[in-house]
Write a protein that holds these residues in place. Sequence first.
Motif, PDB file in Angstrom:
ATOM      1  N   GLN A  66       0.834  -1.208   0.000  1.00 17.41           N
ATOM      2  CA  GLN A  66       0.000   0.000   0.000  1.00 17.41           C
ATOM      3  C   GLN A  66       0.865   1.253   0.000  1.00 17.41           C
ATOM      4  O   GLN A  66       0.480   2.291  -0.571  1.00 17.41           O
ATOM      5  N   MET A  67       2.043   1.165   0.588  1.00 20.78           N
ATOM      6  CA  MET A  67       2.953   2.304   0.647  1.00 20.78           C
ATOM      7  C   MET A  67       3.259   2.844  -0.746  1.00 20.78           C
ATOM      8  O   MET A  67       3.283   4.060  -0.964  1.00 20.78           O
ATOM      9  N   ALA A  68       3.482   1.960  -1.702  1.00 17.36           N
ATOM     10  CA  ALA A  68       3.786   2.395  -3.068  1.00 17.36           C
ATOM     11  C   ALA A  68       2.641   3.223  -3.634  1.00 17.36           C
ATOM     12  O   ALA A  68       2.856   4.259  -4.279  1.00 17.36           O
ATOM     13  N   VAL A  69       1.414   2.778  -3.387  1.00 11.97           N
ATOM     14  CA  VAL A  69       0.243   3.480  -3.911  1.00 11.97           C
ATOM     15  C   VAL A  69       0.087   4.844  -3.252  1.00 11.97           C
ATOM     16  O   VAL A  69      -0.149   5.852  -3.922  1.00 11.97           O
ATOM     17  N   ILE A  70       0.221   4.886  -1.928  1.00 14.39           N
ATOM     18  CA  ILE A  70       0.049   6.150  -1.209  1.00 14.39           C
ATOM     19  C   ILE A  70       1.152   7.137  -1.566  1.00 14.39           C
ATOM     20  O   ILE A  70       0.922   8.346  -1.647  1.00 14.39           O
ATOM     21  N   LEU A  71       2.370   6.631  -1.776  1.00 13.54           N
ATOM     22  CA  LEU A  71       3.468   7.527  -2.160  1.00 13.54           C
ATOM     23  C   LEU A  71       3.152   8.280  -3.445  1.00 13.54           C
ATOM     24  O   LEU A  71       3.585   9.421  -3.631  1.00 13.54           O
ATOM     25  N   THR A  72       2.407   7.634  -4.350  1.00 14.91           N
ATOM     26  CA  THR A  72       2.064   8.280  -5.616  1.00 14.91           C
ATOM     27  C   THR A  72       0.793   9.128  -5.510  1.00 14.91           C
ATOM     28  O   THR A  72       0.209   9.507  -6.518  1.00 14.91           O
ATOM     29  N   LYS A  73       0.367   9.388  -4.284  1.00 14.78           N
ATOM     30  CA  LYS A  73      -0.821  10.199  -4.016  1.00 14.78           C
ATOM     31  C   LYS A  73      -2.097   9.506  -4.483  1.00 14.78           C
ATOM     32  O   LYS A  73      -3.006  10.127  -5.021  1.00 14.78           O
ATOM     33  N   SER A  74      -2.146   8.186  -4.260  1.00 13.17           N
ATOM     34  CA  SER A  74      -3.326   7.395  -4.585  1.00 13.17           C
ATOM     35  C   SER A  74      -3.673   6.561  -3.363  1.00 13.17           C
ATOM     36  O   SER A  74      -3.060   6.707  -2.303  1.00 13.17           O
ATOM     37  N   ILE A  75      -4.650   5.665  -3.498  1.00 16.12           N
ATOM     38  CA  ILE A  75      -5.009   4.770  -2.406  1.00 16.12           C
ATOM     39  C   ILE A  75      -5.636   3.520  -2.995  1.00 16.12           C
ATOM     40  O   ILE A  75      -6.281   3.576  -4.058  1.00 16.12           O
TER      41      ILE A  75
END
Length: 325
Positions: A53-62
């Motif tokens: 999930q960290m990868a997704v949140i880092l890109t400003k997504s969820i």
Amino acid sequence: MERALKSRELILAFAIVALILMISLRFPAFAGPANLANVFNDTAILIMLALGQMAVILTKSIDLSVAANLALNGMVVAMLNSAMPGIPVPLLIVLAVGLGAALGALNGLMVWKLDIPPIVATLGTLTIYRGLIFVISGGAWVNAHEMSPGFKDLPRAVLGLPVLSWIAMLVILGAWIVYTRTPAGRAFYAVGGNANAAVYTGIDVGRTRFLAFVLSGTIAGLCGYLWVARYAVAYVDIAGGFELDVIAACVIGGISIAGGIGSVAGAVLGALFLGVIKNALPVVNISPFWQLAISGTAIIVAVAFNARAERTRGRVILKSAERGA
């Protein structure tokens, strides 16, 4: 020294240690090495999902579909093992990982090519994946006696620790390499930090977000097998609501929902913080159902803390600039 004291990871580590010490004052066995190893093992799947999930949140997504992805993959491999016990377990794991990656790619494509907001896209796929579990299973469970011994035995102890813990440590190491030592990892941070600037450096923002969703889905697929094999049961509501814990672990660990900020250590510590709380609740005679309330409260507090910290950094930069002028 002042900078170290302000480190989110250090503060969180101290909080975890303090929490363990407080509980051990009343229940000394809680701080024993064997019990702490069990806490890590119980939190292993949450740690792995948080790193994805960290990868997704880092890109400003969820990615709200991560738990449903896990559940669908767990049901698929459990049903296949029940129907055809002769299928090698490694092949089932490869299938779970591949299917998880494909489900993650579906999320990524909707965000990338159709420009659907991530929260809307993954909320939709969450519902679809949960519905598919019911469709393929007919609402029936796959119980332990229907699973082959090899399917259930993989996450057992090796060299003093469960295989599940070893896999989690390998995923942690792999995540650290990806996020800190590869172009893709640097792109995740760049896109979340400033998507417009990332474009000028040659980064494809849509493709980077797509890769983040694929990574999240891949780890969810692996965890789907691990979850079902560990608990030796597969049912429609596997990991129901677990996406909240995954997001909470990331946010508590200092991964900013505004994108571009976070660390592997933070994600791991955020998951461990929740893991300690979850394991401590029965010990102190508090209903485990309070965990959801605690997770939700922790998310709000962590988001407020992150927002305040980011505003503070901004003011300091402006003041420094004024002094320089």
